[in-house]
Design a protein around this motif. Structure first.
Motif, PDB file in Angstrom:
ATOM      1  N   SER A 301       0.839  -1.216   0.000  1.00 24.52           N
ATOM      2  CA  SER A 301       0.000   0.000   0.000  1.00 24.52           C
ATOM      3  C   SER A 301       0.868   1.257   0.000  1.00 24.52           C
ATOM      4  CB  SER A 301      -0.941   0.002   1.212  1.00 24.52           C
ATOM      5  OG  SER A 301      -1.736  -1.161   1.251  1.00 24.52           O
ATOM      6  N   LEU A 302       1.708   1.387  -1.021  1.00 20.80           N
ATOM      7  CA  LEU A 302       2.674   2.487  -1.076  1.00 20.80           C
ATOM      8  C   LEU A 302       2.423   3.445  -2.233  1.00 20.80           C
ATOM      9  CD1 LEU A 302       5.943   0.512  -0.213  1.00 20.80           C
ATOM     10  CD2 LEU A 302       4.716   2.131   1.257  1.00 20.80           C
ATOM     11  N   ILE A 303       1.228   3.441  -2.818  1.00 23.51           N
ATOM     12  CA  ILE A 303       0.935   4.281  -3.976  1.00 23.51           C
ATOM     13  C   ILE A 303       0.713   5.732  -3.537  1.00 23.51           C
ATOM     14  CG2 ILE A 303      -0.748   4.690  -5.819  1.00 23.51           C
ATOM     15  CD1 ILE A 303      -1.163   1.617  -5.839  1.00 23.51           C
ATOM     16  N   ASP A 304       1.251   6.671  -4.310  1.00 22.81           N
ATOM     17  CA  ASP A 304       1.115   8.097  -3.999  1.00 22.81           C
ATOM     18  C   ASP A 304      -0.353   8.501  -4.034  1.00 22.81           C
ATOM     19  OD1 ASP A 304       0.935  11.083  -4.781  1.00 22.81           O
ATOM     20  OD2 ASP A 304       3.050  10.846  -4.231  1.00 22.81           O
ATOM     21  N   PRO A 305      -0.884   9.078  -2.940  1.00 21.55           N
ATOM     22  CA  PRO A 305      -2.310   9.391  -2.889  1.00 21.55           C
ATOM     23  C   PRO A 305      -2.732  10.586  -3.729  1.00 21.55           C
ATOM     24  CG  PRO A 305      -1.244  10.042  -0.842  1.00 21.55           C
ATOM     25  CD  PRO A 305      -0.217   9.299  -1.645  1.00 21.55           C
ATOM     26  N   PHE A 306      -1.777  11.365  -4.254  1.00 24.96           N
ATOM     27  CA  PHE A 306      -2.143  12.517  -5.082  1.00 24.96           C
ATOM     28  C   PHE A 306      -1.957  12.216  -6.563  1.00 24.96           C
ATOM     29  CE2 PHE A 306      -1.144  16.696  -7.091  1.00 24.96           C
ATOM     30  CZ  PHE A 306      -2.390  17.286  -6.902  1.00 24.96           C
ATOM     31  N   THR A 307      -0.789  11.746  -6.952  1.00 26.65           N
ATOM     32  CA  THR A 307      -0.502  11.511  -8.366  1.00 26.65           C
ATOM     33  C   THR A 307      -0.819  10.085  -8.810  1.00 26.65           C
ATOM     34  OG1 THR A 307       1.781  10.799  -7.970  1.00 26.65           O
ATOM     35  CG2 THR A 307       1.382  13.168  -8.240  1.00 26.65           C
ATOM     36  N   LEU A 354       4.662  10.844   1.124  1.00 23.06           N
ATOM     37  CA  LEU A 354       3.289  10.325   1.165  1.00 23.06           C
ATOM     38  C   LEU A 354       2.382  11.220   2.003  1.00 23.06           C
ATOM     39  CD1 LEU A 354       4.063   6.504   1.569  1.00 23.06           C
ATOM     40  CD2 LEU A 354       3.124   7.642  -0.460  1.00 23.06           C
ATOM     41  N   ARG A 355       2.909  11.744   3.100  1.00 25.40           N
ATOM     42  CA  ARG A 355       2.097  12.650   3.936  1.00 25.40           C
ATOM     43  C   ARG A 355       1.765  13.939   3.181  1.00 25.40           C
ATOM     44  NH1 ARG A 355       5.848  10.961   7.762  1.00 25.40           N
ATOM     45  NH2 ARG A 355       6.980  12.948   7.655  1.00 25.40           N
ATOM     46  N   LEU A 356       2.750  14.482   2.485  1.00 26.28           N
ATOM     47  CA  LEU A 356       2.510  15.703   1.729  1.00 26.28           C
ATOM     48  C   LEU A 356       1.508  15.461   0.604  1.00 26.28           C
ATOM     49  CD1 LEU A 356       6.129  17.149   1.466  1.00 26.28           C
ATOM     50  CD2 LEU A 356       4.267  18.006   2.875  1.00 26.28           C
ATOM     51  N   SER A 357       1.635  14.334  -0.074  1.00 29.26           N
ATOM     52  CA  SER A 357       0.707  14.027  -1.154  1.00 29.26           C
ATOM     53  C   SER A 357      -0.707  13.828  -0.626  1.00 29.26           C
ATOM     54  CB  SER A 357       1.171  12.780  -1.911  1.00 29.26           C
ATOM     55  OG  SER A 357       2.328  13.061  -2.666  1.00 29.26           O
ATOM     56  N   HIS A 358      -0.812  13.246   0.560  1.00 31.68           N
ATOM     57  CA  HIS A 358      -2.140  13.103   1.169  1.00 31.68           C
ATOM     58  C   HIS A 358      -2.726  14.484   1.467  1.00 31.68           C
ATOM     59  CE1 HIS A 358      -4.819  11.431   4.612  1.00 31.68           C
ATOM     60  NE2 HIS A 358      -5.460  11.422   3.467  1.00 31.68           N
ATOM     61  N   GLY A 359      -1.882  15.394   1.927  1.00 33.47           N
ATOM     62  CA  GLY A 359      -2.351  16.753   2.166  1.00 33.47           C
ATOM     63  C   GLY A 359      -2.795  17.436   0.882  1.00 33.47           C
ATOM     64  N   MET A 360      -2.052  17.231  -0.201  1.00 34.45           N
ATOM     65  CA  MET A 360      -2.430  17.811  -1.481  1.00 34.45           C
ATOM     66  C   MET A 360      -3.725  17.184  -2.006  1.00 34.45           C
ATOM     67  SD  MET A 360       1.408  18.020  -3.092  1.00 34.45           S
ATOM     68  CE  MET A 360       0.986  18.761  -4.668  1.00 34.45           C
ATOM     69  N   GLN A 361      -3.899  15.893  -1.752  1.00 38.20           N
ATOM     70  CA  GLN A 361      -5.155  15.236  -2.131  1.00 38.20           C
ATOM     71  C   GLN A 361      -6.337  15.892  -1.423  1.00 38.20           C
ATOM     72  OE1 GLN A 361      -6.565  11.691  -0.048  1.00 38.20           O
ATOM     73  NE2 GLN A 361      -6.275  10.544  -1.956  1.00 38.20           N
ATOM     74  N   ARG A 362      -6.163  16.219  -0.141  1.00 32.29           N
ATOM     75  CA  ARG A 362      -7.262  16.829   0.617  1.00 32.29           C
ATOM     76  C   ARG A 362      -7.553  18.248   0.146  1.00 32.29           C
ATOM     77  NH1 ARG A 362      -4.954  14.167   5.756  1.00 32.29           N
ATOM     78  NH2 ARG A 362      -3.610  15.993   5.756  1.00 32.29           N
ATOM     79  N   LEU A 363      -6.542  18.918  -0.444  1.00 33.87           N
ATOM     80  CA  LEU A 363      -6.767  20.261  -0.969  1.00 33.87           C
ATOM     81  C   LEU A 363      -7.791  20.256  -2.109  1.00 33.87           C
ATOM     82  CD1 LEU A 363      -3.197  21.867  -1.093  1.00 33.87           C
ATOM     83  CD2 LEU A 363      -5.067  22.462   0.434  1.00 33.87           C
ATOM     84  N   LEU A 396      10.081  22.418  -0.548  1.00 29.25           N
ATOM     85  CA  LEU A 396       9.292  23.359  -1.337  1.00 29.25           C
ATOM     86  C   LEU A 396       7.843  22.891  -1.444  1.00 29.25           C
ATOM     87  CD1 LEU A 396      11.665  24.297  -4.302  1.00 29.25           C
ATOM     88  CD2 LEU A 396      10.791  25.841  -2.556  1.00 29.25           C
ATOM     89  N   ARG A 397       7.663  21.578  -1.643  1.00 29.00           N
ATOM     90  CA  ARG A 397       6.296  21.072  -1.787  1.00 29.00           C
ATOM     91  C   ARG A 397       5.477  21.299  -0.526  1.00 29.00           C
ATOM     92  NH1 ARG A 397       5.378  14.958  -3.717  1.00 29.00           N
ATOM     93  NH2 ARG A 397       7.101  15.583  -5.063  1.00 29.00           N
ATOM     94  N   GLU A 398       6.141  21.263   0.634  1.00 25.58           N
ATOM     95  CA  GLU A 398       5.417  21.440   1.890  1.00 25.58           C
ATOM     96  C   GLU A 398       4.792  22.830   1.997  1.00 25.58           C
ATOM     97  OE1 GLU A 398       5.938  19.969   6.464  1.00 25.58           O
ATOM     98  OE2 GLU A 398       7.727  20.318   5.251  1.00 25.58           O
ATOM     99  N   ARG A 399       5.301  23.784   1.223  1.00 27.93           N
ATOM    100  CA  ARG A 399       4.721  25.126   1.258  1.00 27.93           C
ATOM    101  C   ARG A 399       3.247  25.117   0.842  1.00 27.93           C
ATOM    102  NH1 ARG A 399       9.319  28.783  -1.812  1.00 27.93           N
ATOM    103  NH2 ARG A 399      11.096  28.196  -0.514  1.00 27.93           N
ATOM    104  N   LEU A 400       2.877  24.168  -0.003  1.00 23.52           N
ATOM    105  CA  LEU A 400       1.491  24.112  -0.454  1.00 23.52           C
ATOM    106  C   LEU A 400       0.524  23.863   0.704  1.00 23.52           C
ATOM    107  CD1 LEU A 400       1.656  22.124  -3.808  1.00 23.52           C
ATOM    108  CD2 LEU A 400       1.113  24.529  -3.483  1.00 23.52           C
ATOM    109  N   ARG A 401       1.029  23.358   1.808  1.00 20.48           N
ATOM    110  CA  ARG A 401       0.149  23.096   2.951  1.00 20.48           C
ATOM    111  C   ARG A 401       0.128  24.251   3.941  1.00 20.48           C
ATOM    112  NH1 ARG A 401       0.675  17.453   5.684  1.00 20.48           N
ATOM    113  NH2 ARG A 401       2.587  18.335   6.494  1.00 20.48           N
ATOM    114  N   GLN A 402       0.908  25.292   3.672  1.00 22.58           N
ATOM    115  CA  GLN A 402       1.029  26.379   4.638  1.00 22.58           C
ATOM    116  C   GLN A 402       0.182  27.573   4.214  1.00 22.58           C
ATOM    117  OE1 GLN A 402       5.242  27.141   4.753  1.00 22.58           O
ATOM    118  NE2 GLN A 402       5.730  25.148   5.647  1.00 22.58           N
TER     119      GLN A 402
END
Length: 413
Positions: A301-307, A354-363, A396-402
């Motif tokens: 279960s390692l698939i990127d949740p956003f891409t 994976l955590r960042l991609s999950h955050g982007m998915q929720r966006l 840099l990607r983490e900025r999208l959550r801020q």
């Protein structure tokens, strides 16, 4: 009946990567797969920079071999289409030059890419590859060895250590690894190959379309060799159930009625049937090991949740699985306690992403926010380049959550 120290279930990217790294280190390994290669597998078919890096770790010559493989085309970026239709082009490398640089990614049908890896396995004397072998049951004996049995309950092989890389539908991962299907962390998808799709990017950018009434899912169009394209849709399984979406009907509706898509597909013809698949997402941290076994790739279960990227993550897990399998044999210890080091290694490499991609998915629950960023980036080359760099730089990607990122955008900075 065969006996092995290490047995790998699955010869896809995760299993093949593990086997090739073990072979490089001088270990003998048996690989079982229920399929006979070449074989198709439902997938988006995109090969990211992670894939190229992992190929290079196996053998410096492999990226060049992939680039020369007739079943691939080079890809230089992603075109995101916001809910309002605004296109946001994000190159894999800022200011890339396709005439002088090696590709940052590729697109290749899985039947071709997996065949390339299996071809490598067949050339390694340390690897015993057994194709067309279906495993029906797994039993851990009192001696600590795993026994694999066929449908007639006859033993196939025993092994001290199992590397389970047999995909998203892995019975072992569900029954023994405890990876139950959780609709909030699982994506339902469809894929169909088309010919004659218009207006594909000249540098083979892959396309992700976030359509207003299809969120939090998306439609993709990935260019392929010979004028073909991989076309599909994916949506969280819990949303498919909650909204009672028929993905097959919805895909047909989008391609034939959406104002921009219908023109591009007006003369396109499907090549083969629409095929469905499920993706266990890495939006939740799960156990990847136990007594005498490791879970790799989609089975972990390692698939990127956003891409939706799975191949690169599978190969990363395969490399770490080979490392920890070798450590376990060297220590004569295949206990769950020692093998937890594999979990730590995989999540140390992929956990933050994976955590960042999950955050982007929720966006995606706020499409107006996506529209806002896309509109600003279309007018601001510096912002567009920053978004491009986010694919290579997690900080840099983490900025999208801020929130401060969006406040600066509002202020025009």
């Amino acid at each position: 009946m065969r006996h092995a120290d290490i047995c790998i279930l699955g010869a896809g990217p995760a299993g093949a990567t593990a086997a090739l790294h073990l072979a490089n280190a001088g270990h003998r390994v048996t690989v079982l797969d229920k399929a006979t290669f070449p074989r198709d597998k439902v997938c988006g078919d995109a090969l990211s920079g992670k894939v190229l890096m992992e190929l290079r770790r196996i053998d410096e010559a492999l990226p060049a071999k992939l680039a020369a493989w007739p079943g691939q085309i080079p890809s230089w970026g992603i075109d995101f289409f916001a809910p309002n239709g605004q296109r946001l082009s994000v190159p894999f490398r800022p200011r890339y030059n396709p005439d002088t640089e090696a590709p940052a990614g590729h697109v290749a049908r899985r039947v071709d890419f997996d065949h390339l890896l299996v071809d490598e396995l067949r050339q390694r004397p340390e690897v015993e590859l057994l194709e067309g072998i279906a495993v029906a049951d797994h039993r851990l004996g009192a001696d600590g060895r795993w026994q694999l049995l066929d449908a007639a309950n006859q033993p196939i092989i025993t092994a001290r250590l199992l590397l389970v890389a047999n995909g998203a539908q892995s019975a072992f991962a569900r029954q023994i690894g405890g990876h139950a299907l959780e609709p909030a962390h699982h994506c339902a998808g469809l894929r169909v190959y088309y010919r004659g799709v218009r207006q594909l990017h000249p540098h083979n950018f892959i396309e992700l379309h976030f359509l207003p009434d299809f969120l939090p899912g998306y439609l993709w169009i990935f260019p392929l060799p010979d004028g073909a394209a991989n076309v599909g849709v994916g949506m969280l399984t819990q949303e498919v159930s909650r909204k009672r979406v028929n993905l097959r009907e919805r895909l047909h509706e989008l391609l034939t009625t959406h104002p921009k898509l219908r023109e591009r597909f007006a003369d396109a013809t499907p090549e083969g049937p629409v095929r469905g698949f499920g993706l266990p997402l890495g939006s939740k941290r799960r156990s990847l090991s136990g007594n005498g076994y490791l879970l790799l790739g989609d089975a972990g279960s390692l698939i990127d949740p956003f891409t939706g990227e799975g191949i690169g993550h599978a190969m990363i897990s395969g490399r770490h699985a080979a490392d920890w399998a070798a450590r376990a044999l060297a220590a004569n210890d295949t206990s769950a306690r020692l093998l937890q080091g594999y979990d730590a290694a995989v999540y140390r490499r992929l956990g933050k992403e994976l955590r960042l991609s999950h955050g982007m998915q929720r966006l995606l629950r706020w499409p107006s926010l996506f529209n806002f960023v896309a509109n600003r980036a279309a007018r601001n080359p510096t912002l567009a380049e920053t978004l491009s760099a986010m694919f290579l730089d997690l900080d840099l990607r983490e900025r999208l959550r801020q929130p401060s990122f969006y406040l600066r955008l509002l202020a025009g900075k």
